[in-house]
Design an enzyme around this catalytic site. Structure first.
Site: not given
Ligand SMILES: *Cc1c(COP(=O)(O)O)cnc(C)c1O
Length: 407
Positions: A78, A132, A197, A222
């Site tokens: 982590r 988005y 973004d 994407k």
């Protein structure tokens, strides 16, 4: 980790600037040849052996203070992972930032940014629509304790408050492809970090850090992954913010799996070629759609790209139901072409008035153009658009007397 800055330097010790296409295939891999490797290794370890617990304690303390990546093995999965770190190094190089921090999804990446700023008491966010759909929802619902003021780019400076921790824009925006003047907005932000973004642009078409953005976010799901088989997010930024993001990632657990890190690194190597090829096809489809009397309006960004949005006179659901080669599906940036109806799917979660106010018409379709042949795509679109209400009328001029679309 042997991914220090020296590995990016030429033999004389000075940084050797390399073109984007070269970085895309070499960044994050600089150490491989020295290790006798060609493909990057995948490190699936969740934990790392250490016989020196005092040393380990010091490394954990260092991470807790600055979020700097530990020297040597990452202690625990982590805190960091060497395979994921290769992707982070490469993406930072492509965006021209000091660092990048990868997450399990684009939404996990945005959440981490909001948590970093919120934890500093800076809960107010100034944001420009459209974003988005789920980003809009996360901010509007205040799920992470943030409070949002929506404005247009010209209103950013006036919307800032003493507790503003972030200004957020998307350019080109999902789904209207609206573009923001990043330099002007960055200037309006003053000392407040600007998050861009840049999912739709990719570093191939736009590098927001060069225009003053402090945080560049990608849904790596994407274009960066590029094959529709990895869910991931990443934030490119300076080392100070990266340290905080790593601490939040460690504490909240939205880590990227090493296999995903491997696939993303591989995806980056073809990113410039994929984006340029798909963009050329998208530009041609946008040109044909613009000339088509069945289409009311086409949105295609000045910077180009592989996304095309268009408004049809007819029922957009009919077009979605009629495509055969193109896949009707949400998401974007894969090798194959996808089409979807934002008002029903990607932006469904946004209040209908807010959605329409942001220019997302109920007649809007959003298409992510892939790597198929342009003529095959056009035949499919042409057939799916059907006769259209204006075809019978016979001319382009008549089509424009059709009822205006609500926007
Ligand atoms: C898909 C998308 C996101 C969310 O990313 P996930 O990887 O699906 O969590 C954020 N921003 C934009 C512009 C997107 O298209």
């Amino acid at each position: 980790m042997d991914m220090d800055t020296t590995s990016t330097r030429a033999h004389d010790g000075h940084p050797a600037p390399r073109a984007l296409a070269t970085e895309a295939v070499h960044a994050g891999r600089d150490d491989l040849a020295r290790q006798g490797l060609h493909a990057p290794p995948i490190d699936l370890s969740t934990t790392y052996p250490s016989y020196d617990s005092r040393g380990e304690a010091a490394r954990i303390d260092a991470f807790a203070t600055t979020g700097a990546e530990p020297d040597g093995p990452p202690v625990y999965g982590r805190l960091g992972n060497p395979t994921v770190a290769r992707f982070e190094t490469a993406l930072a190089r492509l965006e021209g930032t000091e660092a990048a921090v990868a997450f399990a999804s684009g939404m996990a990446a945005l959440s981490a940014v909001l948590l970093v700023r919120g934890s500093m008491g800076l809960r107010h966010v100034v944001a420009v629509r459209p974003l988005y759909g789920c980003s809009d929802h996360l901010l509007t619902a205040g799920l992470l304790g943030s409070e949002v003021t929506w404005t247009d780019p010209a209103g950013v400076a006036d919307a800032l408050r003493p507790d503003t921790g972030l200004v957020m824009v998307e350019s080109p925006a999902n789904p209207t492809l609206a573009e923001v003047d990043l330099r002007a907005v960055a200037h309006a932000c003053g000392s407040v970090p600007l998050l861009v973004d840049s999912t739709f642009a990719t570093p191939v078409l736009q590098r927001p850090a060069e225009h003053g953005a402090r945080l560049v976010l990608h849904s790596a799901t994407k274009y960066l992954g590029g094959h529709g088989d990895v869910l991931a997010g990443v934030v490119a930024c300076d080392e100070e913010l990266a340290g905080r993001l790593r601490q939040v990632r460690f504490a909240t657990g939205g880590v990227l799996h090493p296999l995903a890190g491997y696939l993303l690194l591989r995806g980056l190597s073809t990113l410039p070629v994929r984006v340029r090829a798909a963009s050329a096809t998208a530009a041609e489809l946008a040109r044909r759609l613009t000339a088509d009397p069945r289409v009311a309006r086409v949105h295609y960004p000045r910077i180009g790209g592989a996304m095309v949005a268009f408004e049809v006179y007819d029922d957009p659901h009919e077009v979605i139901g009629a495509v055969r080669l193109i896949t009707p599906a949400v998401s974007l940036g894969s090798v194959d072409t996808l089409i979807q109806h934002p008002a029903s799917i990607s932006h469904r979660i946004v209040d209908a008035d807010d959605r329409r106010g942001a220019g997302v018409s109920d007649h809007l379709l959003r298409m992510s153009v892939g790597l198929e042949d342009v003529e095959d795509l056009w035949s499919d679109l042409d057939a799916a658009l059907g006769r259209g209400p204006s075809r019978g009328a016979g001319s382009c001029a008549n089509s424009h007397s059709a009822p205006a679309l609500a926007t």
